[in-house]
Design a protein around this motif. Structure first.
Motif, PDB file in Angstrom:
ATOM      1  N   GLN A  14      -2.025   8.152   5.218  1.00 21.84           N
ATOM      2  CA  GLN A  14      -1.487   7.244   4.203  1.00 21.84           C
ATOM      3  C   GLN A  14      -1.191   7.973   2.896  1.00 21.84           C
ATOM      4  OE1 GLN A  14      -4.348   4.093   3.817  1.00 21.84           O
ATOM      5  NE2 GLN A  14      -4.092   3.365   5.916  1.00 21.84           N
ATOM      6  N   VAL A  18      -6.845   8.430   6.210  1.00 19.87           N
ATOM      7  CA  VAL A  18      -6.530   8.487   4.778  1.00 19.87           C
ATOM      8  C   VAL A  18      -5.382   9.457   4.531  1.00 19.87           C
ATOM      9  CG1 VAL A  18      -7.408   9.153   2.512  1.00 19.87           C
ATOM     10  CG2 VAL A  18      -8.843   7.820   4.073  1.00 19.87           C
ATOM     11  N   VAL A  23      -8.499   2.622   0.931  1.00 20.43           N
ATOM     12  CA  VAL A  23      -8.691   4.074   0.940  1.00 20.43           C
ATOM     13  C   VAL A  23     -10.001   4.478   0.270  1.00 20.43           C
ATOM     14  CG1 VAL A  23      -7.747   6.260   0.081  1.00 20.43           C
ATOM     15  CG2 VAL A  23      -6.239   4.568   1.164  1.00 20.43           C
TER      16      VAL A  23
END
Length: 424
Positions: free
Chosen positions: A49, A46, A20
């Protein structure tokens, strides 16, 4: 010219797609290079997640034009700090929209197909028509396709088909179309096949209803199923609505232990009472092996008030059935007439079983010897020795009914048949 740092970070992200901080760093560089569309793709990954990542939200706002700096920032050598180490900005004052509260719906519209929406509610499929609950068929069969059963065809034509085909004569003689027809007799004698042939003769759709189509474990659902079946038949008119194993669907209510199935019979009675008015063009047929177990209310005038006894196939019918089941098999010198004489009292299902057993004998012999051969008369006779008539138990029950429960004379045809068979 391609920025070498962006190119290097892009390669690194491809090698480590779950990193990330690395992806956030690349997104920031893309934004600074005025390549916001590419940055949005990485930021969408991103946020998929880590939906609460403040840094990703801020960068997304910049990429979409909500906070793009006026001057490009210098390339950063240090990787961006992890999302959990980023300080959460102060809450904006009421009435204002901060960088972390941008319009997500507008963002998705700008993205188009670049990033699919994270969540859907299925509303886009709500207009799609549901799959049909029941299959309405079209039949190419005719009564001429039913071998033998001459007397059955005559009675069927007189009581059911002729009034339907000749509307002027029916009106002249005041013949009513109200009511339905109940086919009964031993199992495996072609009642369902005969019902399909009736639909073919009428040029009508055919809706086959079994026990599983009606009965349901939830209270009230069975009644709803009956209502829906009649509605489908009405919308498909002209339509033959055929209830198979009617004694299971419309059992005598006096024999029922609970009240749940009584509602099913009551709903069936209510729908049948519409035959001839709102059920115009709906022809109701029922089939059962045990008509004495059907609720008497279903057989009152205006409902299933006409009955037709479908007996085991006569000799002509047995020849036709045997020929049909042997036609697609490799046979030689089969005396169908002799086999028909030897199978008196066998049902159509029994005759199909004989043909299947003869084919099995020939197949196993071919496997054992290694020489493929035809099905012969010897195979048919061997199969006949192993297959016995299956209607014996039904005959015993029918005999008791004809002898001790025929005060109204509704089973006179059955009594006559049993006397011919020496069972009366």
């Amino acid at each position: 010219m391609e920025n070498p740092l962006i190119a290097s970070l892009t390669t690194a992200v491809q090698a480590a797609p779950d990193d990330v901080p690395l992806r956030l760093h690349l997104a920031g560089l893309l934004i600074d290079a005025e390549r916001g569309t590419e940055a949005v793709v990485h930021l969408g990954v991103v946020l998929g997640q880590q939906p609460d990542s403040t840094q990703a939200r801020e960068l997304m706002a910049k990429a979409l034009g909500g906070g793009t700096p006026t001057a490009p920032a210098a390339p950063r050598d240090e990787p961006a700090p992890p999302a959990h180490e980023t300080e959460r900005p102060a809450k904006p004052e009421e009435g204002s929209r901060g960088a972390s509260e941008f319009d997500w719906s507008h963002a998705e519209q700008q993205l188009g197909d670049a990033v699919p929406p994270m969540f859907v509610d299925g509303s886009e499929d709500s207009t799609a028509p549901p799959p049909p609950a029941y299959d309405v068929e079209r039949q190419d069969l005719r009564l001429s396709d039913v071998g033998g059963l001459t007397e059955v065809k005559k009675r069927l034509n007189a009581s059911f088909l002729a009034p339907l085909r000749n509307e002027e004569l029916r009106k002249l003689y005041g013949k009513s179309l109200r009511g339905g027809l109940l086919l009964y007799g031993p199992p495996g004698c072609g009642k369902t096949f005969l019902a399909k042939a009736i639909a073919g003769e009428l040029g009508a759709a055919f809706l086959h209803v079994s026990l599983a189509d009606v009965l349901d474990m939830y209270i009230g659902k069975s009644e709803q199923n009956v209502k829906e079946l009649f509605e489908i038949a009405r919308s498909s008119a002209p339509c033959v609505l055929f209830f198979d194993e009617l004694d299971a669907i419309g059992m005598r209510r006096s024999q029922m232990r609970g009240s749940s199935q009584r509602g099913t019979v009551n709903q069936l009675l209510e729908e049948l009472d519409g035959v001839g008015s709102e059920n115009e063009g709906v022809y109701v047929l029922g089939a059962t092996n045990h008509p004495w177990d059907v609720d008497p209310a279903l057989r009152r005038p205006g409902r299933l008030d006409r009955t037709l006894l479908v007996l085991p196939p006569d000799q002509a019918a047995r020849e036709a059935i045997l020929t049909t089941h042997l036609r697609s098999r490799p046979v030689e010198r089969i005396d169908v007439r002799r086999m028909a004489k030897l199978t008196d009292g066998y049902s159509g299902a029994d005759l199909a079983h004989i043909c299947e057993s003869a084919a099995e004998i020939a197949l196993m012999d071919s496997v054992e010897t290694g020489n493929v051969r035809m099905i012969t008369m010897a195979d048919m006779e061997a199969a006949l020795r192993d297959v016995r008539p299956s209607i014996g138990p039904w005959m015993e029950t029918a005999r008791n009914v004809a002898l001790y429960a025929n005060e109204s004379g509704e089973y006179d045809d059955l009594a006559k048949f049993l006397r011919k068979r020496g069972r009366g």
